[in-house]
Design an enzyme around this catalytic site. Structure first.
Site, PDB file in Angstrom:
ATOM      1  N   HIS A  56      17.884 -33.528  -9.119  1.00 17.69           N
ATOM      2  CA  HIS A  56      17.158 -33.323  -7.788  1.00 17.69           C
ATOM      3  C   HIS A  56      16.468 -34.693  -7.223  1.00 17.69           C
ATOM      4  CE1 HIS A  56      17.655 -29.290  -8.432  1.00 17.69           C
ATOM      5  NE2 HIS A  56      16.935 -28.933  -9.486  1.00 17.69           N
ATOM      6  N   ASP A  95      24.320 -37.193  -1.086  1.00 19.30           N
ATOM      7  CA  ASP A  95      23.301 -36.192  -1.480  1.00 19.30           C
ATOM      8  C   ASP A  95      21.887 -36.384  -0.928  1.00 19.30           C
ATOM      9  OD1 ASP A  95      22.607 -33.720  -3.684  1.00 19.30           O
ATOM     10  OD2 ASP A  95      21.006 -35.107  -3.539  1.00 19.30           O
ATOM     11  N   ASP A 135      21.903 -37.145  -8.230  1.00 24.14           N
ATOM     12  CA  ASP A 135      22.855 -35.758  -8.086  1.00 24.14           C
ATOM     13  C   ASP A 135      24.249 -36.573  -7.410  1.00 24.14           C
ATOM     14  OD1 ASP A 135      21.051 -34.082  -9.009  1.00 24.14           O
ATOM     15  OD2 ASP A 135      20.396 -33.610  -7.071  1.00 24.14           O
ATOM     16  N   GLU A 168      17.968 -35.211  -0.304  1.00 26.32           N
ATOM     17  CA  GLU A 168      16.644 -34.295  -0.716  1.00 26.32           C
ATOM     18  C   GLU A 168      15.784 -33.984   0.505  1.00 26.32           C
ATOM     19  OE1 GLU A 168      16.643 -33.229  -3.565  1.00 26.32           O
ATOM     20  OE2 GLU A 168      18.012 -34.405  -4.317  1.00 26.32           O
TER      21      GLU A 168
END
Length: 457
Positions: A144, A6, A149, A8
């Site tokens: 988030h 994951d 996540d 960001e």
């Protein structure tokens, strides 16, 4: 081995935005065997809405390593593993872009837990990570944030492996599988059902609303091309995740293909179409009478409420139309806008057989008579005609009445239309506008060459 990843990021475009946090969990399908996570310095300010979403601030990443400083660790943990993510093409696209900025390549097999969930755990109200986790009893701590996540995605993936009774996951990893290519919410069978034939295709959202209309000689191939390739723009990402279903109609005739695409775009006004939706200022030929009584022509921009004698796509097309009248009707270059305004005779009075209207030698009434004749014959034509275009086993007809498009029909090759009344009974009526008029003009020369235009008085 599988690596659940994951990221960001500072935005939705893999080419323009940057990674600000990464989490990778390596699993053998039953348990986590290795992990790596880190904040990443993007080398630019983090947008306010991203700070609000993730809680990651500029101060938090100031002393974090850049992606180039952690790339070897990322390479080590992900090599020889399948890349797994929730909406995998987003994370995979960013990873590949970061690698490319470091002068390296990132190539892994990939799996999307959105697509897998839709096939293995059916009939869920939502397949977003947050709602899916809540419905399945998966703890999602730190929404988030990359680690939170990714950890939830690990649990989801382990559950999918346990429930995969029909080998969905192994089959998704086969070279010819489309699972990693297609949008996360689009059923594979929708794509497989597409024909390899010419026609119009439609992308629809979760509410079955049409969000894109396109045309193609090969529908399946063209739809495939929307999702292949190396572009990872923000708009492509949002477009991809908005697609939930497909539809199409076969249109074997090129003329009808152009017309129907334009009509469908104007009818449905799809969110992701750009062409045919914007009113653009064209060029037009305008007529006015000067203080000496001479009719003058001028080229100008043709806006929505302007009323030119005739509109053209480009300035050069206006000039070509005026030059044709100039030569055939001995008009004055200055008075028809081909030469700057001024006093005295025009510069080309001898070359173009100008009779001196520009310097008062020719009477205004005589000159105006020729201008009106030229406009009537070359510009103000309001023809009524039926245009035919044949293709394989069908033919298209288009009815234009007094210069206005009335409608179209697809007929058998042997079916004859010999009158306006007969055509009106067969056609699908449509409105007429600038874009549709230009489509007719594009196909008209070929039809004239093939003697496929019938004019009526």
């Amino acid at each position: 081995m599988y690596c659940i990843v994951d990221l960001e990021t500072t935005g939705g475009s893999a080419t323009k935005s940057r990674v600000i946090e990464i989490a990778v969990y390596k699993t053998d399908g039953k348990k986590i065997v290795d992990s790596f996570s880190s904040l990443v310095n993007p080398g630019r300010p983090i947008p306010r809405h991203i700070i609000n979403l993730t809680g990651i601030t500029d101060e938090m990443v100031d002393n974090a390593p850049s992606f180039s400083e952690i790339i070897d660790q990322v390479e080590k943990i992900t090599e020889d593993s399948v890349f797994v993510a929730h909406n995998v093409n987003f994370d995979y696209g960013f990873m590949r872009a970061e690698y490319e900025r470091c002068g390296r390549q990132f190539i892994r097999k990939k799996l999307c837990t959105v697509r897998l969930s839709r096939q293995i755990i059916k009939n869920q109200p939502s397949y977003s990570l947050g709602k899916l986790s809540a419905n399945l009893g998966i703890k999602l701590i730190g929404r988030h944030r990359a680690a939170g996540d990714a950890k939830a995605t690990v649990e989801l993936f382990h559950l999918l492996l346990k429930k995969d009774e029909y080998d969905v996951i192994p089959n998704s990893l086969k070279i010819r599988s489309l699972e990693a290519l297609l949008p996360p919410n689009l059923p594979k069978n929708d794509f497989l059902a597409l024909p390899e034939a010419q026609g119009i295709y439609y992308f629809k959202d979760a509410r079955k609303k049409i969000i894109y209309v396109g045309q193609a000689k090969n529908i399946k191939q063209r739809v495939h091309s929307h999702f292949s390739g190396n572009s990872n723009s923000k708009s492509k990402h949002y477009f991809s995740v908005s697609i939930y279903s497909l539809d199409y109609q076969l249109v074997p005739n090129p003329l009808l293909l152009d017309l129907i695409e334009a009509i469908e775009i104007k009818k449905h006004w799809p969110r992701y179409n750009r062409s045919m939706k914007r009113f653009s200022l064209n060029f037009g030929i305008f007529k006015y009478e000067d203080r000496n009584g001479y009719l003058r022509l001028a080229i100008g921009r043709s806006g929505k409420h302007d009323r030119p004698i005739k509109s053209f796509k480009t300035h050069n097309q206006c000039i070509d139309a005026l030059k044709e009248m100039l030569a055939e009707y001995a008009l004055c270059p200055r008075l028809i806008g081909l030469q700057p305004l001024g006093s005295g005779k025009c510069n080309y009075i001898e070359e173009v057989n100008c009779k001196g209207a520009c310097c008062g030698k020719e009477d205004a009434a005589d000159y105006n008579k020729r201008v009106k004749e030229a406009l009537r014959d070359k510009i103000e034509q309001k023809h009524t005609f039926i245009l035919e275009e044949k293709e394989v086993n069908t033919k298209a007809i288009v009815l234009v009445e007094k210069g206005r498009l009335k409608g179209y029909a697809s007929l058998g090759l042997d079916q004859k239309v010999e009158s306006i009344e007969e055509a009106k009974e067969l056609i699908s009526a449509t409105y007429d506008d600038q874009d549709l008029a230009w489509i007719i003009q594009k196909h008209l020369p070929r039809a004239l060459k093939n003697d496929a235009v019938t004019y009526f008085k």
